[in-house]
Design a protein around this motif. Structure first.
Motif, PDB file in Angstrom:
ATOM      1  N   ARG A 100      56.023  47.860  34.097  1.00 31.01           N
ATOM      2  CA  ARG A 100      55.137  49.024  33.956  1.00 31.01           C
ATOM      3  C   ARG A 100      53.709  48.582  33.640  1.00 31.01           C
ATOM      4  O   ARG A 100      52.740  49.113  34.190  1.00 31.01           O
ATOM      5  N   VAL A 101      53.574  47.609  32.753  1.00 29.70           N
ATOM      6  CA  VAL A 101      52.247  47.113  32.370  1.00 29.70           C
ATOM      7  C   VAL A 101      51.536  46.528  33.581  1.00 29.70           C
ATOM      8  O   VAL A 101      50.375  46.861  33.868  1.00 29.70           O
ATOM      9  N   VAL A 102      52.217  45.653  34.309  1.00 37.25           N
ATOM     10  CA  VAL A 102      51.593  45.013  35.474  1.00 37.25           C
ATOM     11  C   VAL A 102      51.325  46.037  36.573  1.00 37.25           C
ATOM     12  O   VAL A 102      50.286  45.976  37.241  1.00 37.25           O
ATOM     13  N   ASP A 103      52.217  47.004  36.756  1.00 39.08           N
ATOM     14  CA  ASP A 103      51.960  48.067  37.736  1.00 39.08           C
ATOM     15  C   ASP A 103      50.653  48.787  37.421  1.00 39.08           C
ATOM     16  O   ASP A 103      49.835  49.039  38.308  1.00 39.08           O
ATOM     17  N   ARG A 104      50.442  49.120  36.157  1.00 36.14           N
ATOM     18  CA  ARG A 104      49.214  49.825  35.767  1.00 36.14           C
ATOM     19  C   ARG A 104      47.983  48.942  35.945  1.00 36.14           C
ATOM     20  O   ARG A 104      46.918  49.418  36.337  1.00 36.14           O
ATOM     21  N   LEU A 105      48.125  47.653  35.635  1.00 34.72           N
ATOM     22  CA  LEU A 105      46.998  46.734  35.814  1.00 34.72           C
ATOM     23  C   LEU A 105      46.636  46.577  37.284  1.00 34.72           C
ATOM     24  O   LEU A 105      45.460  46.520  37.632  1.00 34.72           O
ATOM     25  N   THR A 106      47.640  46.532  38.154  1.00 31.24           N
ATOM     26  CA  THR A 106      47.351  46.397  39.584  1.00 31.24           C
ATOM     27  C   THR A 106      46.772  47.693  40.138  1.00 31.24           C
ATOM     28  O   THR A 106      45.854  47.654  40.955  1.00 31.24           O
ATOM     29  N   THR A 107      47.268  48.833  39.679  1.00 30.85           N
ATOM     30  CA  THR A 107      46.728  50.118  40.114  1.00 30.85           C
ATOM     31  C   THR A 107      45.253  50.245  39.735  1.00 30.85           C
ATOM     32  O   THR A 107      44.447  50.789  40.491  1.00 30.85           O
ATOM     33  N   ALA A 108      44.891  49.706  38.573  1.00 30.45           N
ATOM     34  CA  ALA A 108      43.502  49.763  38.099  1.00 30.45           C
ATOM     35  C   ALA A 108      42.658  48.622  38.659  1.00 30.45           C
ATOM     36  O   ALA A 108      41.493  48.475  38.277  1.00 30.45           O
ATOM     37  N   ALA A 109      43.228  47.809  39.532  1.00 26.62           N
ATOM     38  CA  ALA A 109      42.531  46.672  40.152  1.00 26.62           C
ATOM     39  C   ALA A 109      42.070  45.634  39.117  1.00 26.62           C
ATOM     40  O   ALA A 109      41.061  44.969  39.312  1.00 26.62           O
ATOM     41  N   LEU A 110      42.838  45.501  38.034  1.00 24.75           N
ATOM     42  CA  LEU A 110      42.534  44.492  37.021  1.00 24.75           C
ATOM     43  C   LEU A 110      43.346  43.212  37.244  1.00 24.75           C
ATOM     44  O   LEU A 110      42.982  42.144  36.759  1.00 24.75           O
ATOM     45  N   ALA A 111      44.438  43.346  37.953  1.00 19.13           N
ATOM     46  CA  ALA A 111      45.296  42.208  38.292  1.00 19.13           C
ATOM     47  C   ALA A 111      45.900  42.488  39.658  1.00 19.13           C
ATOM     48  O   ALA A 111      45.830  43.613  40.161  1.00 19.13           O
ATOM     49  N   HIS A 112      46.474  41.462  40.268  1.00 13.46           N
ATOM     50  CA  HIS A 112      47.173  41.664  41.530  1.00 13.46           C
ATOM     51  C   HIS A 112      48.348  40.705  41.616  1.00 13.46           C
ATOM     52  O   HIS A 112      48.433  39.726  40.889  1.00 13.46           O
ATOM     53  N   ARG A 113      49.272  41.064  42.492  1.00 15.28           N
ATOM     54  CA  ARG A 113      50.449  40.229  42.733  1.00 15.28           C
ATOM     55  C   ARG A 113      50.251  39.511  44.060  1.00 15.28           C
ATOM     56  O   ARG A 113      49.847  40.125  45.044  1.00 15.28           O
ATOM     57  N   ASN A 114      50.575  38.217  44.068  1.00 14.90           N
ATOM     58  CA  ASN A 114      50.500  37.417  45.291  1.00 14.90           C
ATOM     59  C   ASN A 114      51.727  36.534  45.404  1.00 14.90           C
ATOM     60  O   ASN A 114      52.311  36.144  44.388  1.00 14.90           O
ATOM     61  N   ILE A 115      52.071  36.205  46.630  1.00 20.95           N
ATOM     62  CA  ILE A 115      53.147  35.241  46.861  1.00 20.95           C
ATOM     63  C   ILE A 115      52.656  33.869  46.414  1.00 20.95           C
ATOM     64  O   ILE A 115      51.530  33.472  46.715  1.00 20.95           O
ATOM     65  N   ASP A 116      53.498  33.150  45.674  1.00 22.51           N
ATOM     66  CA  ASP A 116      53.171  31.800  45.227  1.00 22.51           C
ATOM     67  C   ASP A 116      53.139  30.880  46.443  1.00 22.51           C
ATOM     68  O   ASP A 116      54.143  30.735  47.140  1.00 22.51           O
ATOM     69  N   PRO A 117      51.988  30.263  46.744  1.00 24.70           N
ATOM     70  CA  PRO A 117      51.911  29.398  47.921  1.00 24.70           C
ATOM     71  C   PRO A 117      52.835  28.181  47.824  1.00 24.70           C
ATOM     72  O   PRO A 117      53.268  27.651  48.839  1.00 24.70           O
TER      73      PRO A 117
END
Length: 152
Positions: free
Chosen positions: A82-99
């Motif tokens: 939930r925390v990370v979802d809210r951070l990504t929605t607010a464009a404060l963090a994002h999820r990426n595939i680990d290269p």
């Protein structure tokens, strides 16, 4: 972005009864005071304490997996999601595939999140200092060292 919460009010310590308080009680009360002081700064920015902890951890790392964040920050998986979802929605963090391992997803700090941490860090430090101000500087460093040893 933040849940509607009221400021946490921590009652003043009881009069000295001459009885030593258990360490857990003392730690819980200090933690509650620190959390309330920091929360007073974060609420203005629309952040929760858990969101702040994720952002500041990410500030010092080049991404982290959800399991890493959960373990380091002692936050349950569902809460962290939930925390990370809210951070990504607010464009404060994002999820990426680990290269390095495409099966893993990394949570990374977005530029907007980095700027917010940079902006809020001095105010959060000031709030912490108001609570810890009764502890002189050298003793504060000793306290920090002792707390770190307790976590190992």
């Amino acid at each position: 972005m933040t849940d509607a919460t009221e400021a946490v009010v921590v009652p003043a310590p009881p009069a000295d009864t001459g009885v030593l308080e258990p360490g857990f009680e003392l730690m819980a009360r200090v933690t509650a005071r620190l959390a309330a002081a920091v929360d007073s700064v974060l609420v203005e920015a629309g952040l929760t304490l858990d969101q702040w902890r994720v952002l500041t951890y990410l500030r010092g790392h080049d991404g982290a997996t959800m399991s890493e964040l959960s373990g380091v920050l002692s936050v349950t998986g569902p809460t962290l999601t939930r925390v990370v979802d809210r951070l990504t929605t607010a464009a404060l963090a994002h999820r990426n595939i680990d290269p390095g391992d495409r099966r893993r997803v990394l949570v990374q700090l977005a530029p907007r999140g980095r700027a917010l941490v940079t902006e809020l860090r001095p105010r959060v430090a000031e709030a912490e200092s108001r609570v810890l101000g009764a502890v002189p500087g050298p003793e504060r460093a000793d306290l920090a060292d002792a707390l770190r040893r307790m976590l190992t």
